[in-house]
Each structure stands twice: as structure tokens, then as C-alpha cells.
Design an enzyme around this catalytic site. Structure first.
Site, PDB file in Angstrom:
ATOM      1  N   HIS A  56       0.857  -1.191   0.000  1.00 36.84           N
ATOM      2  CA  HIS A  56       0.000   0.000   0.000  1.00 36.84           C
ATOM      3  C   HIS A  56       0.889   1.234   0.000  1.00 36.84           C
ATOM      4  CE1 HIS A  56      -3.859  -1.933   1.842  1.00 36.84           C
ATOM      5  NE2 HIS A  56      -3.267  -2.742   0.974  1.00 36.84           N
ATOM      6  N   GLU A  58       0.881   3.893   1.777  1.00 31.87           N
ATOM      7  CA  GLU A  58       1.335   4.325   3.102  1.00 31.87           C
ATOM      8  C   GLU A  58       2.510   3.491   3.593  1.00 31.87           C
ATOM      9  OE1 GLU A  58      -3.284   4.399   3.332  1.00 31.87           O
ATOM     10  OE2 GLU A  58      -1.731   3.330   2.209  1.00 31.87           O
ATOM     11  N   CYS A  86      -6.222   1.958   5.649  1.00 29.26           N
ATOM     12  CA  CYS A  86      -6.892   0.733   6.090  1.00 29.26           C
ATOM     13  C   CYS A  86      -6.360   0.342   7.470  1.00 29.26           C
ATOM     14  CB  CYS A  86      -6.635  -0.392   5.084  1.00 29.26           C
ATOM     15  SG  CYS A  86      -4.907  -0.959   5.081  1.00 29.26           S
ATOM     16  N   CYS A  89      -2.473  -0.249   7.514  1.00 25.21           N
ATOM     17  CA  CYS A  89      -1.700   0.983   7.427  1.00 25.21           C
ATOM     18  C   CYS A  89      -1.875   1.858   8.663  1.00 25.21           C
ATOM     19  CB  CYS A  89      -2.082   1.737   6.158  1.00 25.21           C
ATOM     20  SG  CYS A  89      -1.618   0.838   4.659  1.00 25.21           S
TER      21      CYS A  89
END
Length: 157
Positions: A56, A58, A86, A89
Site C-alpha cells: 500500500h 502508506e 486501512c 496501514c
């Protein structure tokens, strides 16, 4: 929240980074880590490109920031992300001791910084992240809608 002028400028850069994900048909989410007025980490979704469920934006930006400063503790870092993080993260933000998160669009399906749960500010965890959402939300939402509209038109999802 509309965001302070600096927050908007940093978020515009995060939106530019998000567009890099389109090159590999990844969901266009971008993140930049900023400390002392400088970008020390950047990331965009690379799940499809890397065949990695943890790739992801992040996570990539946090890893790069930690390598840049030589510490896993990101005490003086603000993360700008084009979509609300999410659970994975948001948990990483807490574990990194990140003081501040600024995100653009809320995520009503998986958002863990206030939308469906609030890991970033959970009072029982050893650290809480200050969260500011909605900075350039319309721009981020438009980028995401365009991506998913194209996917549906191409018959992919």
C-alpha cells in the site's frame, strides 16, 4: 475539513504520486512522508505490480521515510495520503509513532482512521495519531472514481 495551505500543497503532491499507480493498473492511492518541510518518503499502491498485499502507498512511504532518517520512530513526520488508511496501514502509523496523518478522501469500506474504525486514535493503544481528513477530498475521489469506472468499462471488475 479544507486543510491549511501547506496541507493542501503537500496533498497535491501526494495526488501526483498516486497517479504513478495507474502505470501498473494499481488503485491510484499516493502517500508522502514529510519532515521539516521536506519529503522523506513517498509511495503509491503497488499491490498489482509487486504481487504483494502489503504494498500500500502508506506502507511504502513509511518504509522509505524510516530508511531516510535511519529510525523506525517517525516522531517528527506527517503522512499525507490520498485515501484514508486501512487497518494495516493505520496500525503501522501507530507502531511508527507517527504524530500526524492528513488524508484526502474517507474510505467508508475499509477506513481505519475514523470511518469504520479508528485504529489511529484508539485510546487503548500506546500511541495515538492526530488525524485530519478531507483535504482535497474531491480531487482524490475523482481520481479513484475514474480508475474504477475504467475498470468496469474494461470488464475487469
Amino acid at each position: 475539513m479544507s486543510g491549511a495551505p501547506d496541507d493542501k500543497a503537500w496533498m497535491r503532491l501526494a495526488l501526483q504520486v498516486a497517479e504513478r499507480a495507474l502505470e501498473t493498473d494499481d488503485v491510484p492511492v499516493g502517500a508522502i512522508a514529510v519532515a521539516n518541510g521536506k519529503i522523506i518518503g513517498r509511495g503509491w499502491n503497488r499491490r498489482e505490480a509487486d504481487h504483494d498485499p502489503t504494498a500500500h502507498a502508506e506502507m511504502i512511504a513509511l518504509r522509505e521515510a524510516a530508511l531516510t532518517i535511519g529510525s523506525w520512530r517517525l516522531d517528527d513526520v506527517t503522512l499525507y495520503c490520498t485515501l484514508e488508511p486501512c487497518a494495516m496501514c493505520a496500525g503501522a502509523l501507530v507502531l511508527a509513532r507517527l504524530p500526524r496523518l492528513v488524508y484526502a478522501a474517507a474510505d467508508p469500506k475499509t477506513g481505519a482512521a475514523g470511518s469504520i474504525m479508528d485504529i489511529a486514535r484508539h485510546p487503548r493503544l500506546n500511541h495515538q495519531v492526530r488525524v485530519e481528513g478531507g483535504v482535497l477530498a474531491a480531487e482524490s475521489a475523482a481520481l479513484l472514481r475514474g480508475f474504477f469506472r475504467k475498470l468496469r468499462a474494461d470488464g475487469q471488475k
